[in-house]
Write an enzyme that holds these catalytic residues in place. Structure first.
Site, PDB file in Angstrom:
ATOM      1  N   CYS A 264       0.829  -0.743   0.042  1.00 45.73           N
ATOM      2  CA  CYS A 264      -0.204   0.043   0.193  1.00 45.73           C
ATOM      3  C   CYS A 264       0.835   1.842   0.057  1.00 45.73           C
ATOM      4  CB  CYS A 264      -1.200   0.206   1.566  1.00 45.73           C
ATOM      5  SG  CYS A 264      -1.662   1.162   1.240  1.00 45.73           S
ATOM      6  N   GLY A 265       0.908   2.108  -1.237  1.00 46.68           N
ATOM      7  CA  GLY A 265       2.432   2.718  -1.456  1.00 46.68           C
ATOM      8  C   GLY A 265       1.277   4.017  -0.573  1.00 46.68           C
ATOM      9  N   HIS A 266       0.628   4.418  -0.526  1.00 48.48           N
ATOM     10  CA  HIS A 266      -0.730   5.867  -0.072  1.00 48.48           C
ATOM     11  C   HIS A 266      -0.673   5.253   1.372  1.00 48.48           C
ATOM     12  CE1 HIS A 266      -4.597   3.375   0.610  1.00 48.48           C
ATOM     13  NE2 HIS A 266      -4.706   4.652   1.937  1.00 48.48           N
TER      14      HIS A 266
ATOM     15  N   ASP B 183      -9.579   3.324  -4.957  1.00 44.05           N
ATOM     16  CA  ASP B 183      -9.087   4.230  -4.817  1.00 44.05           C
ATOM     17  C   ASP B 183      -9.200   5.655  -4.967  1.00 44.05           C
ATOM     18  OD1 ASP B 183      -6.352   5.598  -4.127  1.00 44.05           O
ATOM     19  OD2 ASP B 183      -5.327   3.770  -3.693  1.00 44.05           O
TER      20      ASP B 183
ATOM     21  N   GLY C  54      -0.681   4.413  -4.858  1.00 41.08           N
ATOM     22  CA  GLY C  54       0.731   4.199  -4.558  1.00 41.08           C
ATOM     23  C   GLY C  54       1.439   2.867  -5.275  1.00 41.08           C
ATOM     24  N   SER C  55       0.909   2.310  -5.135  1.00 39.78           N
ATOM     25  CA  SER C  55       1.569   0.727  -5.622  1.00 39.78           C
ATOM     26  C   SER C  55       1.293   0.732  -7.047  1.00 39.78           C
ATOM     27  CB  SER C  55       1.371  -0.351  -4.747  1.00 39.78           C
ATOM     28  OG  SER C  55      -0.204  -0.562  -4.414  1.00 39.78           O
TER      29      SER C  55
END
Length: 354
Positions: free
Chosen positions: A106-108, A270, A275-276
């Site tokens: 999870c990038g965010h 999202d 992010g990812s």
């Protein structure tokens, strides 16, 4: 007529949930609920092991549902349990979760965790103005590079991701809108990237209902495809979501400017540029020559928020050409909460309507 409260209570009342403290952030509009001290044990020697155990663990999953499901959350809620790191090389670990379970990346959330770690004092501010927060996630070790002002305020955060790669290009997918073409790309989770216009849609709120339905279709159509198998760790296999893309031309430095919406898990949306998912887009664009070294991908979300992304390094990972993406965004705290469970509340741990 069945009492919906009684029906929900058959899920089972989770133990050790009398009071759960959280710190809520949003990253470019996408929620991230941080649980600094989970109230249930989640055993395992590594974060990847903890994720596997949490998936089948009644107490850990009950805590996830309590904080994610209505009435304390909603169908698009996202969050994470802070855990010990795999070793002393990282500051913390995290188990990411959403309404359908525990995710691999999870990038965010990583951006939010970096901002939280510095703001809370968990990681001291580096006098240089750039503080690296190293985080173990199920898909590997990532870094949130937090930028601070002279008075210590947090600004932008760079998310330095695991190596990301184009897995398969131009894969045909049969849908109710005809045959579409998808690029399969890894960015810590596996995504199918689809041009929205090819399905007669645009990445706008007006088309969101149709985008959700089609995202589910694409994921279902690709289920069982052997290209979804991770080459070295079966725990990371499977398609996480569908990314619909609008091409908006080029940015000031000649790099691509795109807008996307990521439909992940079971129809979850999202709000951020993801992010990812942005890492996966960087991998596709770099592999196809659209994103050169020194250029930035300007990546907009369906709500108009923005990430900037670039290639930090090119390498080989698991036998594939890969890149290390850096995604830049901002995260802001919105709440500190103490969630409680009333012993007479039959709607525990809660419900979702989709």
């Amino acid at each position: 007529m069945t009492d919906p409260g009684r029906a929900a209570s058959t899920i089972g009342r989770p133990p050790h949930l009398e009071r759960v403290r959280t710190v809520d952030y949003h990253t470019a509009g996408e929620p991230f609920r941080i649980v600094p001290a989970p109230t249930v044990p989640i055993p395992g020697a590594t974060v990847a092991e903890r994720r596997q155990r949490a998936i089948g663990d009644t107490e850990a999953d009950a805590l996830r549902r309590l904080l994610c499901f209505e009435p304390r959350g909603h169908a698009d809620m996202y969050g994470g349990f802070v855990t010990p790191p795999d070793d002393d090389g990282a500051h913390l670990g995290v188990l990411f979760w959403h309404k359908d379970g525990f995710s691999t990346a999870c990038g965010h959330g990583t951006i939010a965790l970096g901002a939280w770690a510095v703001r809370s004092g968990l990681v001291p501010v580096d006098p240089s103005g750039v503080t690296d927060v190293v985080i173990d996630v199920p898909s590997g070790r990532v870094t949130a590079r937090v930028r601070t002002t002279d008075d210590g305020r947090v600004g932008a955060v760079d998310f330095v991701n695991v190596p990301s790669s184009l897995v398969a290009a131009d894969v045909p997918v049969a849908t109710s809108r005809g045959e579409l073409r998808a690029d399969l790309a890894w960015g810590g989770a596996l995504y199918a990237c689809v041009d929205a216009a090819s399905a007669g849609l645009r990445v706008t709120p007006e088309d969101l209902v149709d985008l959700i339905a089609l995202g589910r279709e694409v994921k279902a159509a690709l289920a069982g495809d052997p290209r979804l198998d991770h080459p070295s760790d079966p725990r990371l296999s499977g398609l996480y979501g569908t990314i619909f893309v609008d091409d908006l031309g080029t940015s000031a430095d000649g790099g691509p400017h795109q807008r996307n919406v990521t439909i992940f898990a079971d129809g979850q949306v999202d709000r951020s540029p993801c992010g990812s998912g942005t890492a996966a887009r960087v991998a596709v664009l770099a592999a196809t020559g659209r994103l050169g070294d020194g250029q930035a991908l300007v990546h907009d979300s369906i709500v108009g928020t923005r990430f900037h992304a670039r290639v930090q390094e090119r390498l080989t990972d698991a036998g594939r050409d890969a890149v290390v993406p850096v995604i830049t965004g901002t995260a802001h705290q919105v709440a500190e909460s103490a969630f409680v469970v009333d012993p007479d509340d039959t709607l525990t741990p809660g419900f979702v309507l989709r």
